[in-house]
Design a protein around this motif. Sequence first.
Motif, PDB file in Angstrom:
ATOM      1  N   ASP A  12       0.818  -1.213   0.000  1.00  0.00           N
ATOM      2  CA  ASP A  12       0.000   0.000   0.000  1.00  0.00           C
ATOM      3  C   ASP A  12       0.856   1.268   0.000  1.00  0.00           C
ATOM      4  O   ASP A  12       0.486   2.274  -0.624  1.00  0.00           O
ATOM      5  CB  ASP A  12      -0.922   0.002   1.227  1.00  0.00           C
ATOM      6  CG  ASP A  12      -1.963  -1.102   1.146  1.00  0.00           C
ATOM      7  OD1 ASP A  12      -2.214  -1.598   0.033  1.00  0.00           O
ATOM      8  OD2 ASP A  12      -2.512  -1.478   2.197  1.00  0.00           O
ATOM      9  N   ARG A  13       1.973   1.238   0.701  1.00  0.00           N
ATOM     10  CA  ARG A  13       2.805   2.445   0.766  1.00  0.00           C
ATOM     11  C   ARG A  13       3.351   2.807  -0.613  1.00  0.00           C
ATOM     12  O   ARG A  13       3.306   3.975  -1.025  1.00  0.00           O
ATOM     13  CB  ARG A  13       3.970   2.219   1.745  1.00  0.00           C
ATOM     14  CG  ARG A  13       4.848   3.454   1.919  1.00  0.00           C
ATOM     15  CD  ARG A  13       6.042   3.155   2.820  1.00  0.00           C
ATOM     16  NE  ARG A  13       6.941   2.189   2.207  1.00  0.00           N
ATOM     17  CZ  ARG A  13       7.861   2.502   1.291  1.00  0.00           C
ATOM     18  NH1 ARG A  13       7.978   3.754   0.853  1.00  0.00           N
ATOM     19  NH2 ARG A  13       8.655   1.575   0.804  1.00  0.00           N
ATOM     20  N   ARG A  14       3.848   1.806  -1.331  1.00  0.00           N
ATOM     21  CA  ARG A  14       4.388   2.090  -2.661  1.00  0.00           C
ATOM     22  C   ARG A  14       3.276   2.463  -3.637  1.00  0.00           C
ATOM     23  O   ARG A  14       3.479   3.287  -4.522  1.00  0.00           O
ATOM     24  CB  ARG A  14       5.182   0.885  -3.178  1.00  0.00           C
ATOM     25  CG  ARG A  14       6.461   0.641  -2.399  1.00  0.00           C
ATOM     26  CD  ARG A  14       7.305  -0.473  -3.012  1.00  0.00           C
ATOM     27  NE  ARG A  14       8.480  -0.707  -2.220  1.00  0.00           N
ATOM     28  CZ  ARG A  14       9.619  -0.025  -2.328  1.00  0.00           C
ATOM     29  NH1 ARG A  14       9.691   0.964  -3.207  1.00  0.00           N
ATOM     30  NH2 ARG A  14      10.657  -0.306  -1.562  1.00  0.00           N
ATOM     31  N   ALA A  15       2.107   1.833  -3.480  1.00  0.00           N
ATOM     32  CA  ALA A  15       0.989   2.191  -4.347  1.00  0.00           C
ATOM     33  C   ALA A  15       0.571   3.644  -4.107  1.00  0.00           C
ATOM     34  O   ALA A  15       0.300   4.395  -5.058  1.00  0.00           O
ATOM     35  CB  ALA A  15      -0.187   1.246  -4.086  1.00  0.00           C
ATOM     36  N   ALA A  16       0.521   4.045  -2.841  1.00  0.00           N
ATOM     37  CA  ALA A  16       0.168   5.437  -2.528  1.00  0.00           C
ATOM     38  C   ALA A  16       1.227   6.405  -3.043  1.00  0.00           C
ATOM     39  O   ALA A  16       0.903   7.495  -3.535  1.00  0.00           O
ATOM     40  CB  ALA A  16       0.003   5.598  -1.015  1.00  0.00           C
ATOM     41  N   THR A  17       2.488   6.000  -2.947  1.00  0.00           N
ATOM     42  CA  THR A  17       3.565   6.839  -3.467  1.00  0.00           C
ATOM     43  C   THR A  17       3.439   7.019  -4.973  1.00  0.00           C
ATOM     44  O   THR A  17       3.679   8.109  -5.518  1.00  0.00           O
ATOM     45  CB  THR A  17       4.936   6.216  -3.124  1.00  0.00           C
ATOM     46  OG1 THR A  17       5.053   6.090  -1.703  1.00  0.00           O
ATOM     47  CG2 THR A  17       6.070   7.074  -3.650  1.00  0.00           C
ATOM     48  N   LEU A  18       3.058   5.938  -5.665  1.00  0.00           N
ATOM     49  CA  LEU A  18       2.870   6.010  -7.118  1.00  0.00           C
ATOM     50  C   LEU A  18       1.750   6.988  -7.465  1.00  0.00           C
ATOM     51  O   LEU A  18       1.898   7.837  -8.361  1.00  0.00           O
ATOM     52  CB  LEU A  18       2.554   4.625  -7.677  1.00  0.00           C
ATOM     53  CG  LEU A  18       2.138   4.574  -9.153  1.00  0.00           C
ATOM     54  CD1 LEU A  18       3.299   5.007 -10.040  1.00  0.00           C
ATOM     55  CD2 LEU A  18       1.638   3.194  -9.542  1.00  0.00           C
ATOM     56  N   VAL A  19       0.622   6.869  -6.759  1.00  0.00           N
ATOM     57  CA  VAL A  19      -0.509   7.762  -7.022  1.00  0.00           C
ATOM     58  C   VAL A  19      -0.100   9.210  -6.779  1.00  0.00           C
ATOM     59  O   VAL A  19      -0.426  10.109  -7.572  1.00  0.00           O
ATOM     60  CB  VAL A  19      -1.717   7.372  -6.149  1.00  0.00           C
ATOM     61  CG1 VAL A  19      -2.821   8.416  -6.259  1.00  0.00           C
ATOM     62  CG2 VAL A  19      -2.236   5.995  -6.548  1.00  0.00           C
ATOM     63  N   GLU A  20       0.617   9.447  -5.692  1.00  0.00           N
ATOM     64  CA  GLU A  20       1.045  10.807  -5.372  1.00  0.00           C
ATOM     65  C   GLU A  20       1.980  11.350  -6.457  1.00  0.00           C
ATOM     66  O   GLU A  20       1.864  12.514  -6.870  1.00  0.00           O
ATOM     67  CB  GLU A  20       1.759  10.810  -4.018  1.00  0.00           C
ATOM     68  CG  GLU A  20       2.103  12.195  -3.501  1.00  0.00           C
ATOM     69  CD  GLU A  20       0.879  13.015  -3.174  1.00  0.00           C
ATOM     70  OE1 GLU A  20       0.957  14.267  -3.237  1.00  0.00           O
ATOM     71  OE2 GLU A  20      -0.181  12.415  -2.858  1.00  0.00           O
ATOM     72  N   ALA A  21       2.892  10.493  -6.925  1.00  0.00           N
ATOM     73  CA  ALA A  21       3.832  10.934  -7.965  1.00  0.00           C
ATOM     74  C   ALA A  21       3.106  11.230  -9.273  1.00  0.00           C
ATOM     75  O   ALA A  21       3.413  12.220  -9.956  1.00  0.00           O
ATOM     76  CB  ALA A  21       4.900   9.862  -8.174  1.00  0.00           C
TER      77      ALA A  21
END
Length: 560
Positions: free
Chosen positions: A301-310
Motif C-alpha cells: 500500500d505504501r508504494r501504491a500510494a507513493t505512485l498515485v502521489e507521484a
Amino acid sequence: MTATTPPVSSLEETQTPPRPAASGLSTRLDVLDRLVALGEGRVDQSLMDDAAALLARAGERLRLSGEHTVVALAGGTGSGKSSLFNAVCGLELSPTGLRRPMTSSAHACVWGLGGAGPLLDWLEIESRHRYARASALDGEGQVGSLQGLVLLDLPDHDSIRAAHLAEVDKYVSVADLIVWVLDPQKYADFAVHRRYFEQLAGHTGVTLIILNQIDRLEPEEVTECVKDLRRLLEAEGMGGPTILTTSAKAGTGVEGFREVLADAVAARQARLDRLVADIDRLVKRFEGQYGADEPAEKVDDRRAATLVEALADAAGVPAVAESMESAYSLRALDYVGWPVGRLAVRMHSDPLRRMRLGELRQELRAAFTTPVNAQQAHVDNALQEVTEGVVEGLPPSWQRSVREAGRSKAEQLPEALGSALREAVPSFNQIPAWWWIVRAWQYILIAASILGLVWLGGVVAYGVLKLGHAPLGILGDTGVIPYVCLLIVCTLGLGAFTSSAARNVIALSASRHSERLEGRMREGITISARTLVLEPVERELAVYRTFREELSTAIDPLVH
C-alpha cells in the motif's frame, strides 16, 4: 599379441538404477511445456529455444516406434568404431581403415524392420545406408536377442569436415543410448572430453564407454587405462560410468557388448531414460530462475500510494485544484458580489483581473480537453520506484520482466490521467442554488434602495420645492425624509454586508470545492495507476509464482 579382458564392473553394478521418474515422463514434459509457456519473453531466449526443441524432439520420439532402441556408435578416427559395428552386425556393412575419415555418413543396421521405417526417416538415414538383419544372416539366437535394435555407425567426431561433426552432434543428441568407442592411444583426447563427455554429465545411464583395441596392451596396462579413464569421466560429472573393454579385431569382449545391447533392447527403457536425462540437464539450467525468496503477491500500500502521489504531481493535480479554486471564487463573485461594486468595477476596468481570468480559462481548457502533459522524468521515476520493492529476491530475468510490466502501458498514462481530471471536474455551467438566492436578495435590496431614492426625490420635489400637487400624501410629507434616508442607507448597507459575508462563504466554499475536486481527481488517478501499472505488475508476479511452483515440480519430481 592377444590380451585377455580385465575384469570390469558389470552393467548392473555401474549403470545408474532405473529411474522411477521415467514412468512420469509425460507429466514432466507437461511441466516443461508450461515452463516454456510461462517463461516465453521473460527467461533467457536460448534456454527457451532449447526447451522448445527438447519438447519437439521428445514428442516426435515418443510417437515413433517404442519397440526399437536407437544406439549410436561414436568415436574418433582409428578407434575401431566401424570395425566394432561390423562385428556386432556380423557383416562388413561399414567401411573400415586408417584413412581419415572412413565413415562419411551415418550407417544403420536394424534388427526387426516392423515399424522402423518412420524412425529411420526421422533419423534421416539415407536409404542406401540402411541395413536389415534377417535370420538367414545371423548366427543361432542372435536375431532374437537383438530384436528391436537400431545400431548407428557415426562419422568420426574428429573429422576435418564440418558436415561430419554436425552429423555426430545431431545423432548424439537424439540417440536413445550413446556408445563411445575409444582407443588406448586417444582415450584422454581433450576434444572428445570437452565437447561431449562434459556435456553428458547426468547421462551416465544412457552412455556406454568402450575401450577398444585392448589387443595392443598387456592386461595390467588395460587395467591401468580403464582406471585412468574412469577417473577422467567421474571428474567430468559422469558418476559410475559403464566401461567395457573390447578388441574388434580379435573378437575379445564383442559378445559381452552384444549382451549389454540385448539387455538394453529387452528393457525398452533407453528412450525414456534418455529423455529423462535430457530433461534433468535442461532443468538444471532453469534453476537460476528459481528465486530463494517467496515472491510478493502485490505492490504494498505504501508504494501504491507513493505512485498515485507521484502521478498526481506529474499531472499537476495540485495546480489544477488551485486553478479551480480561483475560478470558483471569481465566478462566485460575479454572481453574488454587490451589484453596486460590480458596476464600479466595470466602470473602472481591471486589466489584471481580465488577465487572470484569461490565464485560468486557458489553463483549465488545456487540462480538461487534452492528454495530460505529465513530466516524463517524474513518471519514469514513479514507475521505477513502484517495482523496486517487489523485485527484490527475484532472479534477474524476472526482475526485468516485472519492471517491463510496470512500464508496459506507460504510453497510455497521459490520456488516462487527462481523462481522470476531466471526469472529476464538474461542468462550468453548474451554479449552486445559494448563488441564485443571494443574487435575488441583493437585487431586492437594490430595488428597495431605488424605491427609497424615488420616494426621497418625490418628497423633495413636492414637499420641499412645492413643484406641484403631490399625487400621494406620502410624497408631500417632509416628515418622512429621515425614515426614507434611513431605508436607503439600510438597504445599501445590508447589501454591502451581504456581499462581505458572501465573500467569506465563497472563500470557504472554494476551498472545500477544491479539496473535493482534488480528491475526485486522485481517485481517478488511483484507478488509472491500478489499471495501467499495479495490475500488470501483480499479474507478472503471479506468472512468476506459477513459474516458480512449476519449476519446483520439475526440479524435484519425486517429491511432487
